[in-house]
Design a protein around this motif. Structure first.
Motif, PDB file in Angstrom:
ATOM      1  N   PHE A   1      29.074  22.696  80.777  1.00 17.96           N
ATOM      2  CA  PHE A   1      30.532  22.634  80.909  1.00 17.96           C
ATOM      3  C   PHE A   1      31.123  23.962  80.455  1.00 17.96           C
ATOM      4  CE2 PHE A   1      29.067  18.348  80.585  1.00 17.96           C
ATOM      5  CZ  PHE A   1      29.873  17.637  81.460  1.00 17.96           C
ATOM      6  N   ALA A   2      32.054  24.470  81.239  1.00 19.72           N
ATOM      7  CA  ALA A   2      32.739  25.728  80.927  1.00 19.72           C
ATOM      8  C   ALA A   2      34.173  25.425  80.505  1.00 19.72           C
ATOM      9  CB  ALA A   2      32.735  26.642  82.156  1.00 19.72           C
ATOM     10  N   LEU A   3      34.659  26.186  79.536  1.00 21.13           N
ATOM     11  CA  LEU A   3      36.024  26.019  79.037  1.00 21.13           C
ATOM     12  C   LEU A   3      36.610  27.404  78.774  1.00 21.13           C
ATOM     13  CD1 LEU A   3      38.274  24.110  77.837  1.00 21.13           C
ATOM     14  CD2 LEU A   3      37.108  24.391  75.649  1.00 21.13           C
ATOM     15  N   GLN A   4      37.865  27.588  79.144  1.00 20.21           N
ATOM     16  CA  GLN A   4      38.565  28.837  78.840  1.00 20.21           C
ATOM     17  C   GLN A   4      40.030  28.503  78.569  1.00 20.21           C
ATOM     18  OE1 GLN A   4      41.017  30.547  80.842  1.00 20.21           O
ATOM     19  NE2 GLN A   4      41.046  29.070  82.514  1.00 20.21           N
ATOM     20  N   ASN A   5      40.683  29.329  77.764  1.00 14.83           N
ATOM     21  CA  ASN A   5      42.096  29.072  77.438  1.00 14.83           C
ATOM     22  C   ASN A   5      42.949  30.334  77.608  1.00 14.83           C
ATOM     23  OD1 ASN A   5      41.307  30.535  75.205  1.00 14.83           O
ATOM     24  ND2 ASN A   5      42.266  29.168  73.722  1.00 14.83           N
ATOM     25  N   SER A   6      42.831  30.955  78.757  1.00 10.42           N
ATOM     26  CA  SER A   6      43.559  32.191  79.034  1.00 10.42           C
ATOM     27  C   SER A   6      45.038  31.966  79.354  1.00 10.42           C
ATOM     28  CB  SER A   6      42.917  32.926  80.210  1.00 10.42           C
ATOM     29  OG  SER A   6      43.089  32.167  81.397  1.00 10.42           O
ATOM     30  N   GLY A   7      45.396  30.716  79.659  1.00 18.83           N
ATOM     31  CA  GLY A   7      46.764  30.422  80.075  1.00 18.83           C
ATOM     32  C   GLY A   7      46.909  30.366  81.585  1.00 18.83           C
ATOM     33  N   VAL A   8      45.872  30.811  82.301  1.00 19.73           N
ATOM     34  CA  VAL A   8      45.853  30.741  83.769  1.00 19.73           C
ATOM     35  C   VAL A   8      44.472  30.241  84.204  1.00 19.73           C
ATOM     36  CG1 VAL A   8      47.525  32.620  84.067  1.00 19.73           C
ATOM     37  CG2 VAL A   8      45.077  33.142  84.045  1.00 19.73           C
TER      38      VAL A   8
ATOM     39  N   TYR B   1      39.718  32.548  74.591  1.00 21.23           N
ATOM     40  CA  TYR B   1      38.271  32.557  74.426  1.00 21.23           C
ATOM     41  C   TYR B   1      37.619  31.888  75.635  1.00 21.23           C
ATOM     42  CZ  TYR B   1      38.677  27.631  73.148  1.00 21.23           C
ATOM     43  OH  TYR B   1      38.941  26.293  73.168  1.00 21.23           O
ATOM     44  N   ARG B   2      36.299  32.062  75.737  1.00 20.05           N
ATOM     45  CA  ARG B   2      35.498  31.429  76.778  1.00 20.05           C
ATOM     46  C   ARG B   2      34.389  30.651  76.081  1.00 20.05           C
ATOM     47  NH1 ARG B   2      39.501  33.303  77.948  1.00 20.05           N
ATOM     48  NH2 ARG B   2      39.929  35.056  79.315  1.00 20.05           N
ATOM     49  N   GLN B   3      34.046  29.492  76.615  1.00 16.66           N
ATOM     50  CA  GLN B   3      33.066  28.636  75.942  1.00 16.66           C
ATOM     51  C   GLN B   3      32.160  27.953  76.963  1.00 16.66           C
ATOM     52  OE1 GLN B   3      34.324  25.859  72.715  1.00 16.66           O
ATOM     53  NE2 GLN B   3      33.636  24.290  74.153  1.00 16.66           N
ATOM     54  N   LEU B   4      30.891  27.765  76.584  1.00 14.09           N
ATOM     55  CA  LEU B   4      29.950  26.953  77.341  1.00 14.09           C
ATOM     56  C   LEU B   4      29.425  25.866  76.420  1.00 14.09           C
ATOM     57  CD1 LEU B   4      27.831  29.621  79.259  1.00 14.09           C
ATOM     58  CD2 LEU B   4      29.681  28.195  80.152  1.00 14.09           C
ATOM     59  N   ASN B   5      29.355  24.652  76.944  1.00 13.52           N
ATOM     60  CA  ASN B   5      28.850  23.499  76.201  1.00 13.52           C
ATOM     61  C   ASN B   5      27.705  22.904  77.017  1.00 13.52           C
ATOM     62  OD1 ASN B   5      28.419  21.214  74.672  1.00 13.52           O
ATOM     63  ND2 ASN B   5      30.499  20.433  74.865  1.00 13.52           N
ATOM     64  N   PHE B   6      26.498  22.930  76.456  1.00 16.29           N
ATOM     65  CA  PHE B   6      25.277  22.436  77.089  1.00 16.29           C
ATOM     66  C   PHE B   6      25.028  21.028  76.559  1.00 16.29           C
ATOM     67  CE2 PHE B   6      20.574  22.166  76.867  1.00 16.29           C
ATOM     68  CZ  PHE B   6      20.261  22.352  78.203  1.00 16.29           C
ATOM     69  N   ARG B   7      25.051  20.018  77.461  1.00 14.65           N
ATOM     70  CA  ARG B   7      25.013  18.622  77.033  1.00 14.65           C
ATOM     71  C   ARG B   7      23.845  17.864  77.645  1.00 14.65           C
ATOM     72  NH1 ARG B   7      29.516  17.559  74.266  1.00 14.65           N
ATOM     73  NH2 ARG B   7      29.196  15.316  74.303  1.00 14.65           N
ATOM     74  N   LYS B   8      23.354  16.873  76.894  1.00 17.35           N
ATOM     75  CA  LYS B   8      22.286  15.978  77.348  1.00 17.35           C
ATOM     76  C   LYS B   8      22.889  14.628  77.711  1.00 17.35           C
ATOM     77  CE  LYS B   8      19.486  13.917  74.382  1.00 17.35           C
ATOM     78  NZ  LYS B   8      18.406  13.689  73.403  1.00 17.35           N
ATOM     79  N   ASN B   9      22.505  14.117  78.892  1.00 19.32           N
ATOM     80  CA  ASN B   9      22.856  12.759  79.350  1.00 19.32           C
ATOM     81  C   ASN B   9      24.356  12.484  79.276  1.00 19.32           C
ATOM     82  OD1 ASN B   9      20.072  12.401  79.633  1.00 19.32           O
ATOM     83  ND2 ASN B   9      19.850  11.449  77.638  1.00 19.32           N
TER      84      ASN B   9
ATOM     85  N   PRO C   1      36.446  27.184  90.031  1.00 20.89           N
ATOM     86  CA  PRO C   1      37.724  27.329  89.321  1.00 20.89           C
ATOM     87  C   PRO C   1      37.722  26.557  88.001  1.00 20.89           C
ATOM     88  CG  PRO C   1      38.028  26.336  91.506  1.00 20.89           C
ATOM     89  CD  PRO C   1      36.571  26.453  91.264  1.00 20.89           C
ATOM     90  N   CYS C   2      38.205  27.198  86.949  1.00 20.50           N
ATOM     91  CA  CYS C   2      38.312  26.569  85.619  1.00 20.50           C
ATOM     92  C   CYS C   2      39.765  26.653  85.170  1.00 20.50           C
ATOM     93  CB  CYS C   2      37.421  27.298  84.616  1.00 20.50           C
ATOM     94  SG  CYS C   2      35.670  27.239  84.995  1.00 20.50           S
ATOM     95  N   ALA C   3      40.442  25.517  85.158  1.00 22.85           N
ATOM     96  CA  ALA C   3      41.820  25.481  84.676  1.00 22.85           C
ATOM     97  C   ALA C   3      41.831  25.792  83.184  1.00 22.85           C
ATOM     98  CB  ALA C   3      42.430  24.110  84.943  1.00 22.85           C
ATOM     99  N   THR C   4      42.912  26.366  82.707  1.00 24.07           N
ATOM    100  CA  THR C   4      43.008  26.698  81.294  1.00 24.07           C
ATOM    101  C   THR C   4      43.026  25.433  80.439  1.00 24.07           C
ATOM    102  OG1 THR C   4      44.183  28.031  79.649  1.00 24.07           O
ATOM    103  CG2 THR C   4      45.542  26.849  81.260  1.00 24.07           C
ATOM    104  N   GLY C   5      42.228  25.425  79.368  1.00 21.59           N
ATOM    105  CA  GLY C   5      42.207  24.322  78.420  1.00 21.59           C
ATOM    106  C   GLY C   5      41.488  23.068  78.891  1.00 21.59           C
ATOM    107  N   VAL C   6      40.758  23.134  80.008  1.00 17.42           N
ATOM    108  CA  VAL C   6      40.076  21.956  80.561  1.00 17.42           C
ATOM    109  C   VAL C   6      38.586  22.256  80.706  1.00 17.42           C
ATOM    110  CG1 VAL C   6      39.909  20.412  82.546  1.00 17.42           C
ATOM    111  CG2 VAL C   6      42.142  21.282  81.844  1.00 17.42           C
ATOM    112  N   SER C   7      37.732  21.390  80.146  1.00 16.78           N
ATOM    113  CA  SER C   7      36.285  21.548  80.340  1.00 16.78           C
ATOM    114  C   SER C   7      35.936  21.265  81.787  1.00 16.78           C
ATOM    115  CB  SER C   7      35.513  20.596  79.429  1.00 16.78           C
ATOM    116  OG  SER C   7      35.551  21.045  78.096  1.00 16.78           O
TER     117      SER C   7
END
Length: 181
Positions: free
Chosen positions: A154-161, A103-111, A50-56
């Motif tokens: 990290f996944a991020l989405q801002n659909s409102g739901v 939109y939908r976003q993926l952020n690939f992070r090191k350490n 589950p990915c809450a809206t506006g939360v990484s």
């Protein structure tokens, strides 16, 4: 090949030196065995996240397709840790269900220590959502890695739901393959 940690060194022969089985093995077989089965790892989520809206949201990777160098952590299952330094071909990906908003976003992070603001961003990809079709984000690139570095997604989405990442092999996950020094 679990826990390799180092690329095998090739051996040289001196002029007039007698060729022995052990020296020939060290000069050819050991490096070729490494190149035929280099360090690589593919880990993915087998359960929708589950990915809450506006939360990484940290993407947990609870299943492996393969892992030849003990790279995927069972303790911190969101992490892939580099044991053998070198250049890697890295792919990360995730699929969000159909929803026309935001939109939908993926952020690939090191350490990053499981923190969306921690460590260093290595790559980010974002796409506008499309109604009637899932949004699939993926990126492949080469990355120079040192032993001990670990990577998280990290996944991020801002659909409102709240939306859940789709699960399954090659649906939401990460892959690493050693390609050179």
């Amino acid at each position: 090949m679990a826990g390799m940690g180092a690329v095998p060194a090739t051996q040289s022969f001196l002029a007039g030196e007698k060729v022995t089985a052990s020296k020939l093995t060290a000069a050819t077989k050991t490096p070729l065995d490494f190149l035929m089965n280099p360090p690589r790892c593919a880990a993915y989520t087998a359960v929708s996240i589950p990915c809450a809206t506006g939360v990484s949201t940290l993407v947990s990777l609870d299943t492996e397709s393969w892992d030849t160098d003990s790279m995927h952590s069972s303790t911190n299952d969101s992490r892939v840790t580099i044991n053998t330094p070198g250049q890697y071909l890295v792919t990360f990906y995730a699929r969000f269900p159909s929803n026309a908003t935001g939109y939908r976003q993926l952020n690939f992070r090191k350490n990053s220590g499981g923190n969306a603001a921690g460590g260093s961003t290595m790559s980010t990809i974002a796409l506008a959502a499309a109604n009637g079709t899932a949004t699939f984000l993926t990126r492949t690139f080469e990355l120079n890695c040192i032993a001990g570095d670990y990577f998280e997604l990290f996944a991020l989405q801002n659909s409102g739901v709240s939306l859940s990442l789709d699960s399954g092999q090659r649906v939401s996950g990460m892959e690493f393959r050693w390609i050179g020094i």
